[in-house]
Design an enzyme around this catalytic site. Structure first.
Site, PDB file in Angstrom:
ATOM      1  N   LYS A   1     -11.480  -0.983   9.058  1.00 56.85           N
ATOM      2  CA  LYS A   1     -11.745  -1.899   8.027  1.00 56.85           C
ATOM      3  C   LYS A   1     -12.174  -3.226   8.714  1.00 56.85           C
ATOM      4  O   LYS A   1     -12.254  -4.032   8.149  1.00 56.85           O
ATOM      5  CB  LYS A   1     -10.172  -2.166   7.478  1.00 56.85           C
ATOM      6  CG  LYS A   1     -10.059  -0.942   6.535  1.00 56.85           C
ATOM      7  CD  LYS A   1      -8.702  -1.137   5.652  1.00 56.85           C
ATOM      8  CE  LYS A   1      -8.632   0.325   4.709  1.00 56.85           C
ATOM      9  NZ  LYS A   1      -7.047   0.046   4.098  1.00 56.85           N
TER      10      LYS A   1
ATOM     11  N   CYS B   1      -4.764   2.375  -3.921  1.00 56.24           N
ATOM     12  CA  CYS B   1      -3.521   2.924  -3.057  1.00 56.24           C
ATOM     13  C   CYS B   1      -2.351   2.002  -3.496  1.00 56.24           C
ATOM     14  O   CYS B   1      -1.532   1.617  -2.660  1.00 56.24           O
ATOM     15  CB  CYS B   1      -3.834   3.205  -1.716  1.00 56.24           C
ATOM     16  SG  CYS B   1      -4.604   4.497  -1.279  1.00 56.24           S
TER      17      CYS B   1
ATOM     18  N   GLN C   1      -5.308  -5.851   6.206  1.00 55.41           N
ATOM     19  CA  GLN C   1      -6.377  -6.779   5.545  1.00 55.41           C
ATOM     20  C   GLN C   1      -6.461  -8.344   6.152  1.00 55.41           C
ATOM     21  O   GLN C   1      -7.002  -9.147   5.696  1.00 55.41           O
ATOM     22  CB  GLN C   1      -6.076  -6.805   4.086  1.00 55.41           C
ATOM     23  CG  GLN C   1      -6.117  -5.617   3.237  1.00 55.41           C
ATOM     24  CD  GLN C   1      -7.518  -5.019   3.345  1.00 55.41           C
ATOM     25  OE1 GLN C   1      -8.371  -5.698   3.730  1.00 55.41           O
ATOM     26  NE2 GLN C   1      -7.658  -3.717   2.878  1.00 55.41           N
TER      27      GLN C   1
ATOM     28  N   ASP D   1       2.088  -4.880   7.642  1.00 62.61           N
ATOM     29  CA  ASP D   1       0.921  -4.237   7.450  1.00 62.61           C
ATOM     30  C   ASP D   1      -0.244  -5.204   7.473  1.00 62.61           C
ATOM     31  O   ASP D   1      -0.416  -6.145   6.469  1.00 62.61           O
ATOM     32  CB  ASP D   1       0.792  -3.312   5.938  1.00 62.61           C
ATOM     33  CG  ASP D   1      -0.586  -2.739   5.908  1.00 62.61           C
ATOM     34  OD1 ASP D   1      -1.528  -2.973   6.662  1.00 62.61           O
ATOM     35  OD2 ASP D   1      -0.509  -2.183   4.516  1.00 62.61           O
TER      36      ASP D   1
ATOM     37  N   HIS E   1       0.903  -1.238   0.089  1.00 59.37           N
ATOM     38  CA  HIS E   1       0.121  -0.098  -0.062  1.00 59.37           C
ATOM     39  C   HIS E   1       1.032   1.272  -0.075  1.00 59.37           C
ATOM     40  O   HIS E   1       2.018   1.282   0.359  1.00 59.37           O
ATOM     41  CB  HIS E   1      -0.924  -0.101   1.234  1.00 59.37           C
ATOM     42  CG  HIS E   1      -1.928   1.057   1.152  1.00 59.37           C
ATOM     43  ND1 HIS E   1      -1.792   2.189   1.555  1.00 59.37           N
ATOM     44  CD2 HIS E   1      -3.436   1.109   1.035  1.00 59.37           C
ATOM     45  CE1 HIS E   1      -2.829   2.929   1.678  1.00 59.37           C
ATOM     46  NE2 HIS E   1      -3.691   2.121   1.311  1.00 59.37           N
TER      47      HIS E   1
END
Length: 521
Positions: A362, A476, A339, A336, A259
């Site tokens: 999210k 992104c 997700q 990260d 991202h």
């Protein structure tokens, strides 16, 4: 006589529903009776309504038909006018108690026979009703009632089908209530007040921190730092740890699929420190090349920055292996997890990562993203924090934990495969990322393009004509799009409150979209 009969009916219904395994997990049952309606509602998302076909019966200002249509999983059974007019008593013919207590009794049953007897004057009439046995309730169906926003019509009156969860998820009523309660009941700054409101706000805020720590299995709550979002968290690492530890010619290893928020801070930092960025490309299967990553990690490597789950490719990286390669040369690892944390069990101690960022909006978290409010993440804190949002995050974690993250993950794996297989049947569609298999599990999202159509045209038509919300653009992830030779893509992304019916609606809408634009060629 009638009231007594109705009372007995509900006693039997409540006993019946409470014992059957597919209902028992939801617990509480509420029952009300209208003029010509027998109404049973369970918190598991099952709505059963018995009513006369030509009678308008209101419940919360809606007719029983409207209420039934508003629920994703419901059963609407209509008696005849004559039956309702003569209804004075109801008798349910149930299996014996011994049979009910035996879970195997229902394994091969295809229907449940309910027998209703309606005396009229000196004679009586009998009506038999065979009700199909309830199919196993999917997680999506059983949780949708917690998300009021999903039960609405948009644009031209289409039912909303929300498939933009990788950008932000919807919030259950428990989270909204927790945030509202904070602002209504104990809104105050934390840590530096001795009065009642401040003390309560501090307790709830720190409780949220402990909940986050437990949720991702951090060794202690002091490891959790709330930030405004995952982007701020990564920048915080870059300008604290990075500025203090990176020297000229030190190397930072990243993948081409990161991202922007996990690339730009290190680009800026490399300009300040003369550190070198090394990028990992994709394999033929369109997943980051972990073999190449392993080869790039060397004694010069000081930091490895990777995603856990790609927000475009739906691929999942082997974080344990990557951490081992990095730690073998003394490098740190930043993951990260925006997700992944909302969708699967994430154990930071097991992973061994040095920094993990995620985002609450999210999924319901913000160093995590998962059904939680916007504006909260975790890493370092300064000034007045996002107190209400952190408290909402705590409520989100409670909500997800009650469901069970493994249950959410298993459901989403099945939903992901259904989405992929359904979408690949549409002519002209190109899906990005790996093909699912017994050993390759995709996240519950698909980024795709349709030959000859711009992604924004697809998203616009789906929204305006079918009420289907997806995302279009570069998500992104412009470096990844450039690598794939495209300018943009469309993306449908799911969460546990989505259903296969949502996927079906999306695919039907997409086919109609393609047909519409093809008619102009």
């Amino acid at each position: 006589m009638r009231k007594e009969a109705e009372s007995r009916t509900f006693m039997l219904l409540e006993t019946f529903l409470a014992i059957i395994p597919c209902y028992s997990a939801t617990g509480t049952i509420t029952s009300t009776i209208g003029r010509d309606v027998l109404w049973v509602h369970t918190y598991g998302g099952i709505l059963t309504c018995y009513c006369a076909p030509s009678t308008i019966v209101e419940h919360n200002n809606k007719t029983c038909t409207e209420v039934a249509e508003a629920h994703s999983l419901c059963r609407l059974i209509k008696f005849t006018e004559r039956t309702m007019m003569t209804m004075e008593g109801v008798v349910l013919k149930l299996p014996s108690f011994t049979q009910l207590m035996n879970p195997n009794h229902f394994t091969n049953r295809t229907s449940l026979n309910l027998r209703f007897t309606f005396p009229k004057s000196s004679s009586s009439s009998t009506a038999s009703l065979s009700v199909p046995a309830a199919a196993p309730v999917s997680l999506g169906h059983s949780t949708r009632h917690d998300f009021e926003i999903l039960h609405q019509k948009v644009n031209n009156g289409s039912k909303l089908v929300y498939l933009d969860n990788a950008a932000t998820s919807q919030k259950p009523s428990a989270v909204i209530d927790a945030v509202n309660n904070y602002y209504r009941s104990y809104n105050s700054n934390v840590h530096r007040g001795i009065h009642f409101l401040s003390a309560r706000a501090t307790d709830e805020y720190e409780m949220a921190r402990r909940k986050v720590a437990a949720f991702i299995n951090a060794s202690e709550s002091s490891e959790i730092v709330f930030t405004r979002n995952a982007t701020e968290a990564i920048n915080l690492v870059a300008y604290s740890w990075g500025m203090s530890n990176l020297q000229p010619k030190d190397e930072i290893v990243l993948t081409i699929a990161e991202h922007h928020s996990a690339i730009v801070p290190w680009q800026l930092l490399s300009e300040k420190t003369d550190a070198v960025l090394k990028f990992v490309s994709l394999t033929e299967d369109e997943v980051p090349d972990t073999k190449m990553l392993q080869e790039l990690v060397s004694e010069k490597t000081k930091l490895v920055v990777v995603h856990h789950v790609s927000n475009m490719l739906a691929s999942v990286l082997p974080i344990n292996e990557i951490v081992q390669w990095a730690h073998d040369v003394g490098a740190k690892v930043l993951v990260d997890a925006c997700q992944s944390v909302p969708h699967m069990v994430v154990d930071v101690q097991n992973l061994g990562v040095d920094f993990l960022v995620a985002s609450s909006h999210k999924f319901v978290i913000n160093m995590l993203q998962m059904c939680g409010p916007t504006g909260v993440g975790f890493l370092f804190e300064a000034g007045t924090p996002a107190i209400g949002e952190a408290i909402g995050l705590g409520a989100a974690i409670d909500y997800l934990s009650e469901i069970g993250m493994q249950k959410i993950h298993d459901y989403e794996v099945d939903l992901a495969n259904y989405l992929y297989e359904s979408l690949r049947t549409v002519p002209g569609v190109r899906i990005y990322g790996p093909t699912p298999s017994a050993t390759v599990h995709r996240a519950a999202l698909c980024s795709f393009n349709v030959e000859g159509l711009h992604p924004t045209d697809i998203a616009t038509f789906l929204d305006q004509q079918h009420g289907v919300a997806i995302r279009s653009g570069h998500h992104c992830a412009q470096p990844l799009h450039r690598y794939l030779g495209i300018n943009a893509s469309a993306r449908a992304s799911l969460y546990f409150y989505n259903t296969k019916e949502d996927v079906d609606d999306f695919v039907r809408g997409l086919i109609d979209t393609i047909d519409f634009f093809s008619s102009f060629k």
